[in-house]
Motif scaffolding. Structure first.
Motif, PDB file in Angstrom:
ATOM      1  N   ALA A  37       0.830  -1.210   0.000  1.00 39.09           N
ATOM      2  CA  ALA A  37       0.000   0.000   0.000  1.00 39.09           C
ATOM      3  C   ALA A  37       0.864   1.259   0.000  1.00 39.09           C
ATOM      4  O   ALA A  37       0.590   2.213  -0.738  1.00 39.09           O
ATOM      5  CB  ALA A  37      -0.929  -0.003   1.208  1.00 39.09           C
ATOM      6  N   ASN A  38       1.917   1.262   0.804  1.00 38.24           N
ATOM      7  CA  ASN A  38       2.808   2.431   0.848  1.00 38.24           C
ATOM      8  C   ASN A  38       3.510   2.641  -0.486  1.00 38.24           C
ATOM      9  O   ASN A  38       3.686   3.772  -0.943  1.00 38.24           O
ATOM     10  CB  ASN A  38       3.850   2.264   1.954  1.00 38.24           C
ATOM     11  N   MET A  39       3.927   1.557  -1.107  1.00 35.94           N
ATOM     12  CA  MET A  39       4.603   1.662  -2.396  1.00 35.94           C
ATOM     13  C   MET A  39       3.692   2.305  -3.440  1.00 35.94           C
ATOM     14  O   MET A  39       4.092   3.242  -4.152  1.00 35.94           O
ATOM     15  CB  MET A  39       5.037   0.279  -2.881  1.00 35.94           C
ATOM     16  N   LEU A  40       2.456   1.817  -3.530  1.00 33.88           N
ATOM     17  CA  LEU A  40       1.516   2.350  -4.511  1.00 33.88           C
ATOM     18  C   LEU A  40       1.191   3.812  -4.225  1.00 33.88           C
ATOM     19  O   LEU A  40       1.119   4.643  -5.145  1.00 33.88           O
ATOM     20  CB  LEU A  40       0.233   1.512  -4.526  1.00 33.88           C
ATOM     21  N   ASN A  41       1.001   4.153  -2.949  1.00 31.65           N
ATOM     22  CA  ASN A  41       0.720   5.545  -2.592  1.00 31.65           C
ATOM     23  C   ASN A  41       1.898   6.447  -2.933  1.00 31.65           C
ATOM     24  O   ASN A  41       1.722   7.565  -3.431  1.00 31.65           O
ATOM     25  CB  ASN A  41       0.399   5.664  -1.098  1.00 31.65           C
ATOM     26  N   THR A  42       3.114   5.986  -2.666  1.00 31.65           N
ATOM     27  CA  THR A  42       4.299   6.783  -2.959  1.00 31.65           C
ATOM     28  C   THR A  42       4.446   7.013  -4.460  1.00 31.65           C
ATOM     29  O   THR A  42       4.778   8.121  -4.901  1.00 31.65           O
ATOM     30  CB  THR A  42       5.557   6.087  -2.410  1.00 31.65           C
ATOM     31  N   ILE A  43       4.195   5.977  -5.257  1.00 28.79           N
ATOM     32  CA  ILE A  43       4.274   6.123  -6.713  1.00 28.79           C
ATOM     33  C   ILE A  43       3.312   7.206  -7.193  1.00 28.79           C
ATOM     34  O   ILE A  43       3.697   8.114  -7.956  1.00 28.79           O
ATOM     35  CB  ILE A  43       3.972   4.783  -7.411  1.00 28.79           C
ATOM     36  N   MET A  44       2.060   7.138  -6.755  1.00 25.97           N
ATOM     37  CA  MET A  44       1.043   8.095  -7.214  1.00 25.97           C
ATOM     38  C   MET A  44       1.332   9.507  -6.712  1.00 25.97           C
ATOM     39  O   MET A  44       1.242  10.487  -7.468  1.00 25.97           O
ATOM     40  CB  MET A  44      -0.346   7.640  -6.755  1.00 25.97           C
ATOM     41  N   LYS A  45       1.705   9.630  -5.448  1.00 30.11           N
ATOM     42  CA  LYS A  45       1.934  10.959  -4.884  1.00 30.11           C
ATOM     43  C   LYS A  45       3.200  11.598  -5.443  1.00 30.11           C
ATOM     44  O   LYS A  45       3.233  12.819  -5.664  1.00 30.11           O
ATOM     45  CB  LYS A  45       2.007  10.867  -3.362  1.00 30.11           C
ATOM     46  N   THR A  46       4.216  10.798  -5.679  1.00 28.79           N
ATOM     47  CA  THR A  46       5.439  11.337  -6.265  1.00 28.79           C
ATOM     48  C   THR A  46       5.184  11.810  -7.690  1.00 28.79           C
ATOM     49  O   THR A  46       5.612  12.912  -8.082  1.00 28.79           O
ATOM     50  CB  THR A  46       6.559  10.284  -6.264  1.00 28.79           C
ATOM     51  N   VAL A 237       9.553  12.421 -17.056  1.00 34.08           N
ATOM     52  CA  VAL A 237       9.608  12.931 -15.691  1.00 34.08           C
ATOM     53  C   VAL A 237       8.773  12.072 -14.755  1.00 34.08           C
ATOM     54  O   VAL A 237       9.222  11.670 -13.674  1.00 34.08           O
ATOM     55  CB  VAL A 237       9.138  14.400 -15.632  1.00 34.08           C
ATOM     56  N   LEU A 238       7.538  11.775 -15.158  1.00 37.03           N
ATOM     57  CA  LEU A 238       6.631  11.046 -14.269  1.00 37.03           C
ATOM     58  C   LEU A 238       7.035   9.589 -14.092  1.00 37.03           C
ATOM     59  O   LEU A 238       6.991   9.062 -12.970  1.00 37.03           O
ATOM     60  CB  LEU A 238       5.192  11.125 -14.804  1.00 37.03           C
ATOM     61  N   VAL A 239       7.442   8.931 -15.153  1.00 40.02           N
ATOM     62  CA  VAL A 239       7.756   7.502 -15.066  1.00 40.02           C
ATOM     63  C   VAL A 239       9.190   7.272 -14.601  1.00 40.02           C
ATOM     64  O   VAL A 239       9.431   6.595 -13.591  1.00 40.02           O
ATOM     65  CB  VAL A 239       7.525   6.803 -16.425  1.00 40.02           C
ATOM     66  N   ILE A 240      10.141   7.862 -15.331  1.00 43.02           N
ATOM     67  CA  ILE A 240      11.546   7.597 -15.019  1.00 43.02           C
ATOM     68  C   ILE A 240      11.937   8.228 -13.691  1.00 43.02           C
ATOM     69  O   ILE A 240      12.551   7.582 -12.829  1.00 43.02           O
ATOM     70  CB  ILE A 240      12.459   8.111 -16.152  1.00 43.02           C
ATOM     71  N   SER A 241      11.587   9.510 -13.500  1.00 41.25           N
ATOM     72  CA  SER A 241      11.989  10.195 -12.267  1.00 41.25           C
ATOM     73  C   SER A 241      11.349   9.570 -11.033  1.00 41.25           C
ATOM     74  O   SER A 241      11.986   9.454  -9.985  1.00 41.25           O
ATOM     75  CB  SER A 241      11.625  11.679 -12.335  1.00 41.25           C
ATOM     76  N   GLY A 306      13.933  16.895 -13.075  1.00 41.33           N
ATOM     77  CA  GLY A 306      12.919  16.713 -12.042  1.00 41.33           C
ATOM     78  C   GLY A 306      13.507  16.296 -10.705  1.00 41.33           C
ATOM     79  O   GLY A 306      12.846  16.426  -9.666  1.00 41.33           O
ATOM     80  N   LEU A 307      14.755  15.808 -10.708  1.00 45.35           N
ATOM     81  CA  LEU A 307      15.403  15.391  -9.467  1.00 45.35           C
ATOM     82  C   LEU A 307      16.004  16.571  -8.704  1.00 45.35           C
ATOM     83  O   LEU A 307      16.154  16.509  -7.479  1.00 45.35           O
ATOM     84  CB  LEU A 307      16.524  14.391  -9.766  1.00 45.35           C
ATOM     85  N   ILE A 308      16.356  17.644  -9.407  1.00 41.92           N
ATOM     86  CA  ILE A 308      17.102  18.740  -8.808  1.00 41.92           C
ATOM     87  C   ILE A 308      16.366  19.432  -7.653  1.00 41.92           C
ATOM     88  O   ILE A 308      16.969  19.674  -6.597  1.00 41.92           O
ATOM     89  CB  ILE A 308      17.507  19.768  -9.879  1.00 41.92           C
TER      90      ILE A 308
END
Length: 380
Positions: A37-46, A237-241, A306-308
């Motif tokens: 659950a945390n992994m999926l939430n982190t992916i979406m929120k990031t 940005v969204l996928v790779i970053s 996007g990392l900077i």
């Protein structure tokens, strides 16, 4: 016929099984460390935070820089820059002077700008064949240069970004000349000229209308091209970053996973720490997390940018890091995803592996030059 079909299905089945094994291994590892659950939430929120706070900021820069580059082209500044830079082309890059036009255009826009020129007989007539194919390396080293420098400057690191430009030039020299060397060694016949046709004066940017209409059309057309670039960087940005950040950063400050944006398993810093002395000596990186920038730049420099902001928020960035990231970001600028298409469009698909090898080396040189240039300038 049936045997061939069976063989094809077998290969596809093996490919599918291998993909599933790698996919579940990666995400299984992330889910095991973070919790599903945390992994999926982190992916979406990031991804959402990157879209709102980084992508749209980058898009604003691409629109403004697109309008500026079109104005510079419309009123002859690009041609003037080409004339100024032309004497440097032969001694530095072993390219005819007209290649400066390609460098300026890719700096103001993106890597593929060099291809439209290379396919123009009025441009390509000045090149030998081995020089023409090396334009993929030459142009890529300056791709999105203006956007990268403006982005870094907007964060308050203008001096570091300009030093990074010096590094990118150094990497470009190595990459371009290596590509030429590899090409001649493998195909000596490519020393001959491309063509004897064409007229340099036909390589122009003539337009019609009064001053007001030329300004208006340039701003609107340039801004429109900037929107295209801004939209094009969204997937990267969204996928790779997002994926790279999850491999770069760790849990929350409490040490627990909460599903918040920018949490991760800190795998890349762990691996980089094992050879940290190499990165510290070559690039002056004092934080292992910074290696994720050049890694991401291999696929898309827009995604790497996007990392900077996150690096800055974590206090990982200094002038040297900006110089090195600018140099490697500009020099590599997503070449793994563009070199194949660029060389294919020129009709030299057989040289793709040589171009990638040369540009990989050039990117490392760019980072090294930027680091030691920053050290030298800091001592002055």
């Amino acid at each position: 016929m049936k045997f061939k079909q069976l063989s094809f299905l077998t290969r596809r089945s093996i490919e599918a099984l291998c993909f599933l094994a790698v996919f579940f291994a990666i995400f299984g590892y992330l889910a095991h460390r973070m919790g599903l659950a945390n992994m999926l939430n982190t992916i979406m929120k990031t991804a959402y935070d990157l879209l709102m706070n980084t992508v749209f900021y980058l898009m604003a820069i691409t629109v403004l820089s697109g309008a500026l580059s079109k104005l510079l082209t419309e009123f002859g500044v690009v041609r003037l820059l080409e004339q100024i830079l032309r004497p440097l082309m032969k001694p530095l890059f072993n390219l005819p002077g007209v290649a400066a036009l390609g460098g300026v255009l890719t700096f103001l826009s993106d890597n593929p700008a060099i291809i439209s020129l290379a396919n123009d007989k009025n441009f390509s007539q000045y090149f030998k064949k081995y020089q023409l194919v090396s334009l993929t390396n030459f142009g890529t080293a300056f791709g999105m240069g203006l956007i990268v420098i403006v982005f870094m400057t907007g964060l308050g690191y203008g001096s570091g970004a300009l030093i990074g430009l010096i590094g990118a030039v150094g990497g470009c020299i190595v990459s371009t000349r290596l590509m030429q060397r590899f090409t001649i060694k493998a195909y000596p016949e490519m020393k001959e000229a491309v063509s004897a046709e064409g007229n340099e004066e036909n390589i122009s940017f003539k337009s019609e209308g009064n001053i007001f209409m030329r300004i208006l059309n340039s701003v609107l057309d340039g801004g429109k091209s900037g929107v295209s670039i801004g939209v094009a960087i969204i997937p990267g940005v969204l996928v790779i970053s997002t994926f790279v950040m999850m491999l770069t950063f760790g849990a929350s400050k409490s040490g627990e996973y909460t599903g918040a944006a920018y949490e991760g398993v800190a795998l890349l810093p762990y691996l980089a720490d094992k050879i940290s002395i190499v990165f510290e000596w070559l690039f002056g990186f004092t934080h292992a997390e910074l290696v994720s920038f050049p890694i991401t730049s291999l696929g898309a420099v827009g995604a790497a940018l996007g990392l900077i902001p996150k690096f800055a928020a974590e206090g990982l960035i200094d002038g040297n890091a900006i110089a090195v990231c600018t140099a490697m970001g500009m020099c590599w600028s997503g070449f793994l995803s563009t070199h194949t298409a660029m060389l294919d469009s020129l009709g030299y698909r057989k040289l793709i592996s040589k171009a990638i090898l040369a540009h990989t080396i050039g990117g490392f040189v760019a980072g090294i030059v930027a680091h030691w240039a920053f050290v030298l300038i800091s001592l002055i």
